[in-house]
Design an enzyme around this catalytic site. Sequence first.
Site, PDB file in Angstrom:
ATOM      1  N   LYS A  50      44.832  32.002  21.026  1.00 41.45           N
ATOM      2  CA  LYS A  50      44.582  30.665  20.461  1.00 41.45           C
ATOM      3  C   LYS A  50      43.258  30.661  19.696  1.00 41.45           C
ATOM      4  O   LYS A  50      43.155  30.084  18.607  1.00 41.45           O
ATOM      5  CB  LYS A  50      44.577  29.609  21.580  1.00 41.45           C
ATOM      6  N   GLN A  94      43.951  25.236  29.615  1.00 40.71           N
ATOM      7  CA  GLN A  94      44.955  26.281  29.817  1.00 40.71           C
ATOM      8  C   GLN A  94      45.579  26.143  31.212  1.00 40.71           C
ATOM      9  O   GLN A  94      44.876  26.158  32.214  1.00 40.71           O
ATOM     10  CB  GLN A  94      44.302  27.668  29.645  1.00 40.71           C
ATOM     11  N   ASP A 117      47.482  19.592  23.147  1.00 37.49           N
ATOM     12  CA  ASP A 117      48.717  20.057  23.792  1.00 37.49           C
ATOM     13  C   ASP A 117      49.798  18.976  23.842  1.00 37.49           C
ATOM     14  O   ASP A 117      50.950  19.268  24.160  1.00 37.49           O
ATOM     15  CB  ASP A 117      48.408  20.480  25.241  1.00 37.49           C
TER      16      ASP A 117
END
Length: 283
Positions: A50, A94, A117
């Site tokens: 990422k 995460q 997200d």
Amino acid sequence: MTARILSGVEVAAALRAEVSAAVAAHTGAMGLATVLVGDDPASHVYVSLKHAAAVAAGMVSIDRRLPATATQAEVEAVVDELNADPDVVGMIVQLPLPDGIDGDRVVERVDPGKDADGLHPLNLGRLVLGRPTVTPATPTGILRILDHYHIATVGALAVVVGRSFLVGRPLALMLGARGADATVVQAHSRTAGLADLTRSADLLVVAAGTPRLIGGGDVKPGATVIDVGTTRTESGLVGDVDFASVVEVAGAVTPVPGGVGPMTIASLLANTVSLARQRRGSR
Ligand code: NAP
């Protein structure tokens, strides 16, 4: 028949080029922050990917790491700090978080306006209500693959295997929403007669995390098959679909690797651009 291969690498490259252009046109820094807790090797790999993608797109990448011994309060304090940082446009926590940390509480702590997200309950709630919102990266990436290859979903029978809040559940909502207009069946580990269902699907998406769950005999001839599954084995990354047999039956199929995976990261970057635009619009 040999299925058309739907390349997530190709679609992601096009999307990343769009993101780079948007970042270059943006005034000021576009910061994407990640919060990584603990030593899970797969999480470390995903976060590194990422970061590399964010930097390649011209974003400022902010990498916050905490040890596995971090407390709930320490993790939430980092989220609070990033929420308050005006240079942070998007944030990713995460998952999964280590045992002892309540991941739901941490995700709820993220400012919904920085939720790259699309997993904050407010943003998922907007998705349920059909209101504009950032949507979870993996399902969004799947819809982009279908769109890129002009695979119509309107009126199609879509079977989604898996009902996680990360993939299956939001994807089922997105496929059934106005515009996509598929008729959606959501399957899970307690579903009876799974093969009968999958054999009736025009669009079959498999997000179960069970290697080679779906073989050629489980697929309707000509159907589109999207393999979300990624299981790390000694021989490499394995999907939920037995590619060798499915490619002989399906009309189109995503490979693993090189299918959905690259789209997830590209969609996270695209979500960050959307959040930057949303923020500018709200000023
Ligand atoms: P998850 O939270 O473990 O959910 C798996 C879902 O599949 C559950 O709903 C489960 O049913 C269902 N399931 C499991 N075994 C099944 C079976 N034999 N038959 C039917 N349904 C079954 O996993 P996830 O986070 O959604 O991820 C799924 C897979 O996608 C994993 O391999 C993950 O690594 C991969 N993934 C890939 C990407 C990417 O970018 N490529 C992104 C995210 C996830 P129950 O609800 O009944 O338990």
